[in-house]
Design a protein around this motif. Structure first.
Motif, PDB file in Angstrom:
ATOM      1  N   HIS A   1       1.005  -1.281   0.157  1.00  0.00           N
ATOM      2  CA  HIS A   1       0.011  -0.051  -0.148  1.00  0.00           C
ATOM      3  C   HIS A   1       1.035   1.316  -0.161  1.00  0.00           C
ATOM      4  N   HIS A   2       2.136   1.100   0.335  1.00  0.00           N
ATOM      5  CA  HIS A   2       2.806   2.268   0.540  1.00  0.00           C
ATOM      6  C   HIS A   2       3.714   2.369  -0.760  1.00  0.00           C
ATOM      7  N   ALA A   3       4.125   1.606  -1.388  1.00  0.00           N
ATOM      8  CA  ALA A   3       5.118   1.676  -2.489  1.00  0.00           C
ATOM      9  C   ALA A   3       4.685   2.535  -3.660  1.00  0.00           C
ATOM     10  N   CYS A   4       3.208   2.820  -3.800  1.00  0.00           N
ATOM     11  CA  CYS A   4       2.943   3.774  -4.854  1.00  0.00           C
ATOM     12  C   CYS A   4       2.621   5.117  -4.582  1.00  0.00           C
ATOM     13  N   ARG A   5       2.886   5.377  -3.360  1.00  0.00           N
ATOM     14  CA  ARG A   5       2.250   6.882  -2.852  1.00  0.00           C
ATOM     15  C   ARG A   5       3.393   7.926  -3.325  1.00  0.00           C
ATOM     16  N   ARG A   6       4.646   7.362  -3.356  1.00  0.00           N
ATOM     17  CA  ARG A   6       5.640   8.757  -3.769  1.00  0.00           C
ATOM     18  C   ARG A   6       6.761   8.406  -4.315  1.00  0.00           C
ATOM     19  N   LEU A   7       7.500   9.021  -4.941  1.00  0.00           N
ATOM     20  CA  LEU A   7       8.691   8.612  -5.475  1.00  0.00           C
ATOM     21  C   LEU A   7      10.052   9.579  -5.077  1.00  0.00           C
ATOM     22  N   TYR A   8      11.130   8.815  -5.252  1.00  0.00           N
ATOM     23  CA  TYR A   8      12.114   9.778  -4.649  1.00  0.00           C
ATOM     24  C   TYR A   8      12.727  10.178  -6.302  1.00  0.00           C
ATOM     25  N   VAL A   9      12.988  11.805  -6.168  1.00  0.00           N
ATOM     26  CA  VAL A   9      13.447  12.091  -7.319  1.00  0.00           C
ATOM     27  C   VAL A   9      14.904  12.835  -7.117  1.00  0.00           C
ATOM     28  N   SER A  10      15.886  12.277  -7.620  1.00  0.00           N
ATOM     29  CA  SER A  10      17.423  12.624  -7.260  1.00  0.00           C
ATOM     30  C   SER A  10      17.649  13.955  -7.593  1.00  0.00           C
ATOM     31  N   PRO A  11      18.742  14.658  -7.007  1.00  0.00           N
ATOM     32  CA  PRO A  11      19.433  15.815  -7.720  1.00  0.00           C
ATOM     33  C   PRO A  11      19.935  15.163  -9.268  1.00  0.00           C
ATOM     34  N   CYS A  12      20.516  16.292 -10.105  1.00  0.00           N
ATOM     35  CA  CYS A  12      21.027  15.970 -11.147  1.00  0.00           C
ATOM     36  C   CYS A  12      22.809  15.306 -10.852  1.00  0.00           C
ATOM     37  N   LEU A  13      22.603  14.062 -11.354  1.00  0.00           N
ATOM     38  CA  LEU A  13      24.021  13.279 -10.909  1.00  0.00           C
ATOM     39  C   LEU A  13      24.626  12.794 -12.221  1.00  0.00           C
ATOM     40  N   ASP A  14      25.730  13.566 -12.514  1.00  0.00           N
ATOM     41  CA  ASP A  14      26.660  13.430 -13.544  1.00  0.00           C
ATOM     42  C   ASP A  14      25.742  13.606 -14.841  1.00  0.00           C
ATOM     43  N   GLY A  15      24.875  14.704 -14.578  1.00  0.00           N
ATOM     44  CA  GLY A  15      23.872  14.858 -15.759  1.00  0.00           C
ATOM     45  C   GLY A  15      22.517  14.087 -15.931  1.00  0.00           C
ATOM     46  N   TRP A  16      22.402  13.247 -15.151  1.00  0.00           N
ATOM     47  CA  TRP A  16      21.016  12.473 -15.166  1.00  0.00           C
ATOM     48  C   TRP A  16      20.254  12.610 -13.871  1.00  0.00           C
ATOM     49  N   THR A  17      19.091  12.624 -14.070  1.00  0.00           N
ATOM     50  CA  THR A  17      18.056  12.794 -12.830  1.00  0.00           C
ATOM     51  C   THR A  17      17.476  11.140 -12.777  1.00  0.00           C
ATOM     52  N   LEU A  18      17.542  10.867 -11.472  1.00  0.00           N
ATOM     53  CA  LEU A  18      17.298   9.221 -11.178  1.00  0.00           C
ATOM     54  C   LEU A  18      15.940   9.502 -10.362  1.00  0.00           C
ATOM     55  N   VAL A  19      14.749   8.462 -10.848  1.00  0.00           N
ATOM     56  CA  VAL A  19      13.627   8.467 -10.231  1.00  0.00           C
ATOM     57  C   VAL A  19      13.352   7.155  -9.832  1.00  0.00           C
ATOM     58  N   PHE A  20      13.071   6.956  -8.339  1.00  0.00           N
ATOM     59  CA  PHE A  20      13.192   5.694  -7.593  1.00  0.00           C
ATOM     60  C   PHE A  20      11.657   5.484  -7.197  1.00  0.00           C
ATOM     61  N   GLY A  21      11.137   4.430  -7.689  1.00  0.00           N
ATOM     62  CA  GLY A  21       9.856   3.906  -7.066  1.00  0.00           C
ATOM     63  C   GLY A  21       8.688   3.518  -8.114  1.00  0.00           C
ATOM     64  N   ASN A  22       7.576   3.409  -8.015  1.00  0.00           N
ATOM     65  CA  ASN A  22       6.421   2.973  -8.626  1.00  0.00           C
ATOM     66  C   ASN A  22       5.572   4.177  -9.144  1.00  0.00           C
ATOM     67  N   PRO A  23       5.801   4.522 -10.481  1.00  0.00           N
ATOM     68  CA  PRO A  23       4.987   5.762 -10.641  1.00  0.00           C
ATOM     69  C   PRO A  23       3.506   5.491 -11.020  1.00  0.00           C
ATOM     70  N   PHE A  24       3.018   4.424 -11.017  1.00  0.00           N
ATOM     71  CA  PHE A  24       1.709   3.900 -11.292  1.00  0.00           C
ATOM     72  C   PHE A  24       0.714   3.823 -10.187  1.00  0.00           C
ATOM     73  N   HIS A  25      -0.533   3.765 -10.328  1.00  0.00           N
ATOM     74  CA  HIS A  25      -1.322   4.118  -9.162  1.00  0.00           C
ATOM     75  C   HIS A  25      -1.492   2.842  -8.262  1.00  0.00           C
TER      76      HIS A  25
END
Length: 440
Positions: free
Chosen positions: A260-284
């Motif tokens: 029930h928790h995994a889909c509530r929020r995502l961690y969006v990283s700073p820009c790391l060596d030119g890439w932004t990383l997004v961790f988690g499940n973006p779906f509902h």
């Protein structure tokens, strides 16, 4: 029938009758059964003797506490703790004195026992809260785990401590407990402001750390955080340290209520060596894995950012996977468990590696080796690998290190621009942040 005879019969296939007879004897049977429980060489299964003590109830409480406190091994302490936590005692206040016992084992197990009682233990919440300042870290952690199970009635008690001028050293751990019980929603404006100030201070001097990877993440070649948030339909971004973001991702996916928790929020990283990383499940829904939905999302992301990557790795088994989309097309997809469904390839990031589902060794490579002999197997493996020039297997992290950014290798060498955020998905906007204290 003598108690000694009944105890011996606990080892037999028909031990139920002996168990019932011992329970009927009550206090007289406690010591002989406890002796068997604490004997690691006894033919009686420890769970059988522990269950007898559980059923005897109150007369077994003090002897179990004594045995737990003086246990000669961790195994004996565990057995006694299991019996103690399940004692059939109607008056749960009988367990409260254990919270003040000299032995940290007893204090921790008493807290766990109250945790199992749920909201019926709420009247004893102040006794548990006192353990937040316990000298033993395991006891403190057990109290933090126990308090959420006592229900929302714990929140005002913890808030009172946060505002009390006489609470002393309890005030700081009370904040952690509040986050564990209710998440950010449990913090009032003053506490939220204090946490945000601490995050800003930590962000200013934070050095990237290797992340523990167990789950899935995205990578897009941009430092435009606003665009990333829009692309993932994320709102309410809350600035966080990289450590906090990683803690949230791992906690949301591996906690007690991860479905029930995994889909509530995502961690969006700073820009790391030119890439932004997004961790988690973006779906509902954490349960609604649809490959077509994922593929469409990658295509859309790559149309917007020119390129989009997805990675998966597991710490519990050998699962690993990756996907690369460019300008609206999937150019490479690989999953170790779906080797027949690959798309594209080989990708330049895989050059010099072997795909992990492929066994590159000859069929007779390990003939004569006992697979259970790890030392002999390892020696043969390393020798043949060197002699035959067998490459290392490619995993999500090795692929990411070449194609984008490997989160497990972050460090002082990583260029960081901006700061990370925790942001809410549609599910999060409906249900809010999960509860749980996070590392800052």
């Amino acid at each position: 029938m003598k108690i000694e005879t009944l105890v011996k019969r606990l080892a037999g296939p028909g031990h139920r009758a002996a168990s019932d007879a011992l329970v009927a004897l009550g206090a007289r049977a406690v010591r002989p059964v406890l002796d068997v429980l604490c004997d690691e060489d006894s033919p009686v299964d420890w769970a059988t003797s522990a269950t007898v003590l559980r059923r005897i109830g109150r007369p077994a409480l003090d002897p179990l506490i004594e045995a737990m406190a003086t246990a000669p091994t961790a195994e004996v302490a565990r057995r006694c703790g299991w019996a103690h936590s399940g004692l059939e005692i109607d008056d749960i206040s009988a367990f409260v004195p254990g919270l003040r016992h000299p032995s940290p084992r007893v204090r921790a197990n008493s807290a766990y026992t109250l945790q199992l009682k749920g909201e019926t233990a709420l009247p004893h919440a102040p006794d548990l809260i006192a353990l937040l300042n316990d000298p033993d870290p395991d006891v403190r952690q057990r109290a933090i785990w126990a308090l959420p199970e006592l229900g929302p009635g714990v929140v005002p008690l913890l808030r009172d401590i946060r505002r009390s001028s006489t609470a002393g050293r309890l005030r700081r751990p009370a904040l952690t407990a509040l986050a564990e019980v209710a998440g950010p929603a449990g913090l009032d404006d003053r506490d939220l402001a204090a946490v945000r100030r601490l995050i800003r201070v930590k962000q200013a001097a934070e050095v990237p750390e290797p992340m523990h990877l167990c789950g899935t993440w995205f990578a897009v070649p941009t430092g435009d955080q606003k665009a990333v948030l829009e692309a993932f339909d994320l709102t309410d971004p809350e600035p966080v340290t990289m450590r906090l973001g990683a803690s949230a991702w791992n906690g949301d996916h591996h906690g007690w209520d991860s479905a029930h928790h995994a889909c509530r929020r995502l961690y969006v990283s700073p820009c790391l060596d030119g890439w932004t990383l997004v961790f988690g499940n973006p779906f509902h829904s954490a349960e609604s894995f649809e490959q077509d939905q994922f593929m469409d999302h990658w295509r859309t992301l790559s149309t917007r950012f020119g390129e989009a990557h997805w990675y998966g790795a597991s710490c519990g088994d050998d699962w690993t996977a990756w996907c690369v989309a460019e300008k609206g097309e999937i150019v490479r997809y690989y999953d170790i468990y779906e080797e027949d469904d690959q798309i594209g390839g080989p990708h330049p990031a895989e050059e010099g590696y072997v795909l992990p589902h492929i066994d590159p060794f000859p069929d007779d490579a390990f003939d004569g080796i006992d697979i259970g002999d790890s030392e002999a197997f390892g020696a043969r493996y390393n020798r043949l690998k060197a002699e035959l020039g067998i490459p290392d297997p490619c995993h999500a992290t090795t692929f990411a290190a070449r194609a984008s950014v490997d989160p497990s290798s972050l460090g002082r060498q990583t260029e960081v621009r901006g700061h990370g955020v925790l942001a809410l998905t549609a599910c999060g906007r409906e249900h809010g942040h999960p509860r749980g204290a996070l590392e800052i």
